[in-house]
Structure formats: C-alpha cells, structure tokens
Motif scaffolding. Structure first.
Motif, PDB file in Angstrom:
ATOM      1  N   THR A  46       0.830  -1.212   0.000  1.00 27.96           N
ATOM      2  CA  THR A  46       0.000   0.000   0.000  1.00 27.96           C
ATOM      3  C   THR A  46       0.866   1.264   0.000  1.00 27.96           C
ATOM      4  O   THR A  46       2.050   1.221   0.320  1.00 27.96           O
ATOM      5  CB  THR A  46      -0.927   0.025   1.237  1.00 27.96           C
ATOM      6  OG1 THR A  46      -0.124  -0.079   2.421  1.00 27.96           O
ATOM      7  CG2 THR A  46      -1.922  -1.115   1.199  1.00 27.96           C
TER       8      THR A  46
ATOM      9  N   SER B  75       1.010   2.971   5.261  1.00 22.13           N
ATOM     10  CA  SER B  75      -0.025   2.171   5.930  1.00 22.13           C
ATOM     11  C   SER B  75      -1.293   2.993   6.128  1.00 22.13           C
ATOM     12  O   SER B  75      -2.365   2.443   6.331  1.00 22.13           O
ATOM     13  CB  SER B  75       0.493   1.533   7.216  1.00 22.13           C
ATOM     14  OG  SER B  75       0.673   2.479   8.210  1.00 22.13           O
TER      15      SER B  75
ATOM     16  N   GLY C 295      -3.682   1.632   3.853  1.00 22.52           N
ATOM     17  CA  GLY C 295      -4.282   0.392   4.342  1.00 22.52           C
ATOM     18  C   GLY C 295      -5.526   0.687   5.176  1.00 22.52           C
ATOM     19  O   GLY C 295      -6.559   0.030   5.042  1.00 22.52           O
TER      20      GLY C 295
ATOM     21  N   VAL D 117      -9.290  -0.583   4.156  1.00 24.43           N
ATOM     22  CA  VAL D 117     -10.070  -1.410   5.084  1.00 24.43           C
ATOM     23  C   VAL D 117     -11.391  -0.720   5.405  1.00 24.43           C
ATOM     24  O   VAL D 117     -12.458  -1.344   5.403  1.00 24.43           O
ATOM     25  CB  VAL D 117      -9.266  -1.704   6.371  1.00 24.43           C
ATOM     26  CG1 VAL D 117     -10.159  -2.309   7.444  1.00 24.43           C
ATOM     27  CG2 VAL D 117      -8.097  -2.645   6.057  1.00 24.43           C
TER      28      VAL D 117
ATOM     29  N   ASP E 194      -2.607  -2.999  13.689  1.00 20.11           N
ATOM     30  CA  ASP E 194      -1.756  -2.004  13.022  1.00 20.11           C
ATOM     31  C   ASP E 194      -0.419  -1.981  13.747  1.00 20.11           C
ATOM     32  O   ASP E 194      -0.370  -1.731  14.950  1.00 20.11           O
ATOM     33  CB  ASP E 194      -2.461  -0.641  13.098  1.00 20.11           C
ATOM     34  CG  ASP E 194      -1.788   0.420  12.235  1.00 20.11           C
ATOM     35  OD1 ASP E 194      -0.827   0.108  11.514  1.00 20.11           O
ATOM     36  OD2 ASP E 194      -2.245   1.583  12.292  1.00 20.11           O
TER      37      ASP E 194
ATOM     38  N   ILE F  72      -6.824  -8.758  10.244  1.00 16.42           N
ATOM     39  CA  ILE F  72      -6.095  -8.085   9.162  1.00 16.42           C
ATOM     40  C   ILE F  72      -4.882  -7.440   9.829  1.00 16.42           C
ATOM     41  O   ILE F  72      -5.023  -6.744  10.837  1.00 16.42           O
ATOM     42  CB  ILE F  72      -6.936  -6.980   8.491  1.00 16.42           C
ATOM     43  CG1 ILE F  72      -8.210  -7.562   7.862  1.00 16.42           C
ATOM     44  CG2 ILE F  72      -6.112  -6.246   7.431  1.00 16.42           C
ATOM     45  CD1 ILE F  72      -9.153  -6.486   7.314  1.00 16.42           C
TER      46      ILE F  72
ATOM     47  N   MET G 221      -1.418  -4.983   9.504  1.00 16.89           N
ATOM     48  CA  MET G 221      -0.821  -3.902   8.724  1.00 16.89           C
ATOM     49  C   MET G 221       0.570  -3.563   9.228  1.00 16.89           C
ATOM     50  O   MET G 221       0.790  -3.466  10.431  1.00 16.89           O
ATOM     51  CB  MET G 221      -1.677  -2.629   8.828  1.00 16.89           C
ATOM     52  CG  MET G 221      -3.040  -2.784   8.175  1.00 16.89           C
ATOM     53  SD  MET G 221      -4.021  -1.269   8.305  1.00 16.89           S
ATOM     54  CE  MET G 221      -2.745  -0.056   8.293  1.00 16.89           C
TER      55      MET G 221
ATOM     56  N   VAL H 281      -0.606  -4.582   3.807  1.00 19.32           N
ATOM     57  CA  VAL H 281      -1.738  -5.186   4.495  1.00 19.32           C
ATOM     58  C   VAL H 281      -1.655  -6.682   4.238  1.00 19.32           C
ATOM     59  O   VAL H 281      -1.419  -7.097   3.104  1.00 19.32           O
ATOM     60  CB  VAL H 281      -3.076  -4.651   3.931  1.00 19.32           C
ATOM     61  CG1 VAL H 281      -4.257  -5.373   4.569  1.00 19.32           C
ATOM     62  CG2 VAL H 281      -3.190  -3.149   4.144  1.00 19.32           C
TER      63      VAL H 281
END
Lengths: 392, 392
Positions: free
Chosen positions: A97, A100, A103, A107, A199, A224, A226, A242
């Motif tokens: 990405t 981030s 990202g 999302v 994250d 998920i 990141m 991601v």
C-alpha cells in the motif's frame, strides 16, 4: 456554489490542532509534537545506491505501470519476515500500500457502512479515526488500562465490524500489550466473533525485548495485519502493507486498484534493493539505540520537572510518552501558551473517538536532542505546575 | 466468515477483461490492449540524474513525511503550466495526487453519495467508473457523437453531481473535442448548473496541433481539472494533480490526508528536478513523433485489413483507436479467439456505464512496432471478417 458535497464530506474537517502546530515549524521551537521519525536515521547512502541500481538494471519495469498487488519479491519478503514472527502469511495475501495510512482507508472502504460500529482503543491513532470517519462509522471506544484494552470490556464492541488495535508501542499511549493480555483479548474476540485490524508501525522499535507475537498469529482468519516501512526506513517513500485473510484479499485489492492503481513501482523496487540482504538487521538496531537514549532523556526530564499529580508509563519502544496531568488541567487550552513559551506537544484530546480526556498529552522523544528535551520538558513543567496551582 | 463487508464492496469486482488479458503478457502475443505508454520513451537518464541529485541535496526532506498538498515548487510548476494554457490556476489550489487515479477516488469520496447521479461520456474511461463505483452513484450516460458529448443531450444530466469528461484524445475513443463544441458544452453546463470534472492525461500527446483550451478555462469555479505525469514522463512514479475550485479544495485535501497522508515526497522532488528547466519541451515532442508514426501505421493497417462495415475515427493525439465493427459482431465474445490467434485488444463493452455496445473495441498503437501492428491488425481483420460473414 454549483457543487453539492457528499454527506461524508461533513466528516472531513481541518484539524484545529494541526493548525496550531503549523507554527511549530518555526525555528527555535522545541517540538515534541511530531509523529515523525528522526530524519538523520534515514539510510540515505543505501537509498542512493539502490535507486541507482534500480534505474540501471530495471528502469523500464520500475517506471512503467505495475501490478496492483505490489512488487512480487517485496511481497515475498514481507511474508517471510512475518512468518518468522509466527504469522501464517502467504505472499499472495500481502497487498503493498501507499503507506499504511492507505491500508486504513482501504479497510474502511471495504468494511464500513454508514452507521457500522467500529471499536477502537481509547485513546487511539488519530490518523485511523481520520481514515475511517468518511465512511461514517459509529465509533465504540473500548475501555483500556495500562496493559491495553480490557478483555471484559469487549462485550460492548459485540457486532462491531472490527476492533482496531495497535498492540505495539501504541500511538499515542506508547503502551505495548503483553503476551497474557493478548491471549485474553484474542480469546474474547474469537468468542464474540469480533474481527481485529492489527496495526503495527512501531513493533520493530523495541528497546530491550521484542513485543509478544502478533495478534494475527493467534487467529489468522480473524485478523487483518498492517505494517509499514516508514519507521524503519523512511516515511517519504510511502510504503506499507496489508496482510488480509483470504476471503477479504480480493476486495481490498480491487479497492486498491480503484484508489491509485498501484503503489509506485520505483519505490517498491528501491526498498526491496535496500532490504533484501538483511540491511534492516543492521540498521534497525541503530534506530533502537538512538531512540532509547532519547527515551531515557525524556524520562529523566519528566521525573525532574513535571508537577505532582502527573502520571506516565515509561514506553519500552516506539516514539511517544503519554502524560496525564492532574484532573482539571487542560492540555488543549494550554497549547498556545506552551507554543508561546517555545515548546509544542499534541494535546491528547485529538486521539479520542469520543469524550476526550483533556488532561492528557503526547510527547515525542525521537526528533529532538537530549539537551532540548530537557529544556522543553522544563518549560512544560513550569507551565503545567502553574496551571495546576502547585509549584513545579 | 467473521467479516461483514460494506455494501459498497459489492461494487468492487474483478474485471473479467483483466483476467482474459493476463494471458497477453505471454511472449509472442501482439498486445494492442495496453493502456500503457511506451516504456522506451521513459527518460531514464534524466531520472537517474534527478534521483541522485535529490538524494545528494535534500535527502532528509525527500525521505521524511511531507505536506498533504504536495511539494511547493511542483505545485507552482503545475499552476504556471496551466496558466499558460489560459486557466486560472493558483498553486494553492493544486493538490498533488498519487497518480490521477487517486484524483478520481478523492473527487468521488467528496462529491458522491449513494444514489447520486454522475454523468459520464458514453463510452468513458474504465478506471473512472471503477473509482466512482464504490461510492454507489447512479451513472447517467450522456449521448456522444464524433465531436464529443452532445450539448442538447445534457439536459438528462441535470442535477448530477458532475459531468466527467476527457476532452482530449479520450480513453477509449481517441476523440478530441473541438473549440466550438467546448463552447457549446460549457455554455449548457453553466446554464444547467452542472459542474464538470475534466480529466486530461493525454492532452500533451497531440500530433499536429494542440487541443483547444481546457474546459476549466471557460468556467474555473465550475470545473475540477485533473492532470498527470504518467503519459509525458512515466506512470510508475504515480504522480498526478487536481486543480480544484477554492471552496472544494479543503475537502479534497482532507480526503487526501485520510487516504495516504501525502504523495511520496521523493517522487515529487525527482520529477520536479527533471522538469523544472524545460525538459518536457524537449522530451514530449519525441513522444509525439513516435506515437504519430505508430498511429499512421495502425491507420494504414486498419484501412488495409478491416472488413467492410467497420468504422473508426483517426485520432489526432493520444494512444488509441476506437473501432466499431458491423452490428452483430461481438468483440467481447471474439476476444478469446483473437488471443488464441496471437492478438489482444480491449473489448469496448468495458467502457460503458450501462448498455454496452458489444461491437466496439479499443486498440492501442503506442507499445507495439509498426511491423507488429500490421501483423496484429491483419489477424484481427481476418477474424472480424469471418465473424461478419464477409471476406476481409
């Protein structure tokens, strides 16, 4: 005017804090406000060599349109790194990405409907609130203590589209969630059917021991993950990634394609050239050592100068101290006075999705020398001491 | 699964055409399908020098976080260029974006509500449909003739959030809207209160005479203008820009900040180093000359090989021919056969917001040599001739 704004545009607003902090670029201000890494830690020489090599060896490929997924060898590298940390991370679920931050936007785009509940830590990363806000979520602030989100409080987030968390040296609190709390949180998330957006921009910046394994290692299909190259190499390249569960990956990829086609191929190839032979294993320890020294300087200065009734945790990595002032002392209201006295910080209010705690602030220790940290904290100590009605 | 997708995610779908065209990367295929500029036109040497200079002279600034608006001198450069074309373009209304695809996404984010009407040309740029789709617009396809959108047909678009137009060498049709039609269109847009999103990635690629002045020069407050460095320098850098009317600029800027914080500063500085002293005035004519030769080769090949009943306009710039086959010949259905025979193109169906005309296709003439253009078009001529039931 002729133009009609989308309803979501109401959620896009200039940051008052950003406006105040513009003056902090004035020479002479001790800025403890930045979220920026230290620029003299950037590996300029390695970047120079890598840029030259990419433009010598694969110039057309680097300058042409490229795959939306990202540069294959870089995706493989990310997958290998994460697998070494205990995550199940196939390269074909890695999406490169444009930083981030992108990202977070992707999302949000794929998972948030207007009115969807989205659970966040309290406080949480301001940029995530900004990325999600245009998709019009209803934020649920999860109760946190010194160890992170409180597992027993997660019930309130039931039905949320996801829980957004920065387990490692969180921005803004500096807090790192320990192994036992991670176990408890992920157990509770799985029980509640609450998926997680993890994250991790700061995880590599530990000072003594690395953080516990990623949340995504606990429940790969429910998380998920990141990551970013901004804090370990340089943010100006805008490179993040991601890692998504298989059923989500195609939607995130299509959202990526619609958003900017692909992340600059030149940047991806340059970074891959820099890191492919273990460069980060030599480079990141130098950043850690440097940031630790500055963390120590700030800790000592806080102990020396902050008035009675202040409270902070000592961060074991990352870039930030989070300071709670005595109740009733308003860090937002005091910011203009601080700037006038030559020191800037970020008022904690910016980091709350609702009901800000006004007596909080974030201090960065990474871009300012120990001497100036001492000077800046001394100034703040006097200011806060006076505001609290007690001598510093 | 645990995850609940946003409603808009339904509008994100893999492109069937993209899937078919993946095979066109196979060596030996004559691909007339690409939307890519010719990679051997990229100014690699200039890029190499500029990268080295940026990393020698301003490495920390280039690698650090930067302003969401973009790099100041690059914004000034864009404003000066556009002012020379008759636009009122202040640098403080120029937003540097991560490719012009991001401009489309940001405009969609700020201006489109679910159900908002958005007017587009018919056919129109596929990537714009993909960028807008997640914001759930109702597309209004404006009737077009050989000169562009038909002014009298704009009434149907009344109340739309904007009219999206590529006036110069449109992707996919190759059409350039003339001065008189621009006057008529803008008169009608102003009368109807219909604002315009003007997308201009190809305007500099004219072969004999430059296009008429931008739509934004007619009504600066009613037009958002978008440009790109992808076709005149290289797309792998992902650099585009949006020039927005003053009341919209802050919202687009905040959307930009939420989307990826900023476009890579390194890329912006490198491109500025390349272009600041008039490089494009020397470089772009070489691209024009090259593309014109290839346009001529494709024109000749089409005249030689296409069966009776086919129709095309000869593009006076840009990268594409748009071919209409005899009614009843389905270019989408014939694509697998064409690929089997060693030639790829993009079926026109992809470029319609509704009711695709199946007997259309887009042919790029910029990445393939005249010899291979001749060979590819001869193959297509045979295929389409057989499908139309007539000898080629």
């Amino acid at each position: 005017m002729t133009w009609t704004l989308a309803r979501r545009a109401e959620r896009l607003n200039p940051s008052i804090i950003r406006e105040i902090l513009k003056v902090t670029e004035r020479p002479g201000i001790v800025s403890l406000a930045g979220g920026l890494p230290a620029a003299d830690s950037f590996p300029v020489e390695a970047m120079r060599e890598a840029s030259a090599r990419v433009l010598a060896e694969a110039p057309r490929e680097a300058l042409q349109y490229a795959a939306s997924e990202g540069f294959g060898p870089l995706r493989e590298w990310v997958a290998a790194q994460l697998s070494a940390q205990g995550m199940k991370a196939d390269a074909d679920r890695v999406l490169i990405t444009t930083g981030s931050q992108q990202g977070l936007d992707l999302v949000g785009k794929v998972l948030i409907d207007a009115g969807s509940r989205v659970a966040v830590e309290s406080p949480t990363y301001l940029g995530a609130l900004q990325a999600f806000a245009p998709y019009e979520p209803a934020f649920v602030a999860v109760e946190c203590d010194d160890e992170g989100p409180v597992p027993a409080a997660l019930g309130e987030a039931r039905g949320a589209r996801f829980l957004y968390m920065l387990p490692n040296f969180q921005n803004p609190s500096g807090r790192c969630v320990g192994a036992a709390r991670r176990d408890a949180l992920m157990g509770e998330c799985v029980r509640l059917g609450l998926p997680v957006l993890e994250d991790n921009p700061y995880g590599d910046l530990w000072f003594d021991t690395p953080p516990a394994r990623p949340l995504a290692a606990h429940a790969p299909d429910e998380v998920i993950y990141m990551g970013s190259f901004s804090k370990v190499l340089a943010p100006g390249l805008r490179l993040g990634y991601v890692v998504a569960p298989a059923p989500l990956f195609p939607k995130l990829l299509q959202a990526k394609q619609a958003a900017d086609l692909h992340t600059p191929g030149f940047n991806q190839r340059v970074v891959y050239e820099v890191i492919k032979d273990g460069f980060l294993d030599r480079h990141v320890p130098t950043i850690r050592a440097r940031y630790r020294l500055q963390r120590d300087a700030m800790r000592a200065a806080l102990e020396r100068h902050m008035p009675a009734g202040c409270r902070w945790q000592v961060p074991e990595g990352g870039m930030f101290f989070w300071v709670e002032l005595p109740e009733g002392v308003d860090a937002l209201a005091l910011l203009p006075k601080a700037v006038e006295a030559g020191v800037a910080y970020v008022p904690g209010a910016a980091f709350y999705s609702a009901k800000p705690r006004l007596n909080t602030l974030r201090l960065s220790f990474v871009t300012v020398s120990p001497e100036r940290i001492e000077q800046g904290i001394a100034t703040l100590g006097r200011l806060f001491g006076a505001a609290a009605g007690s001598p510093a």
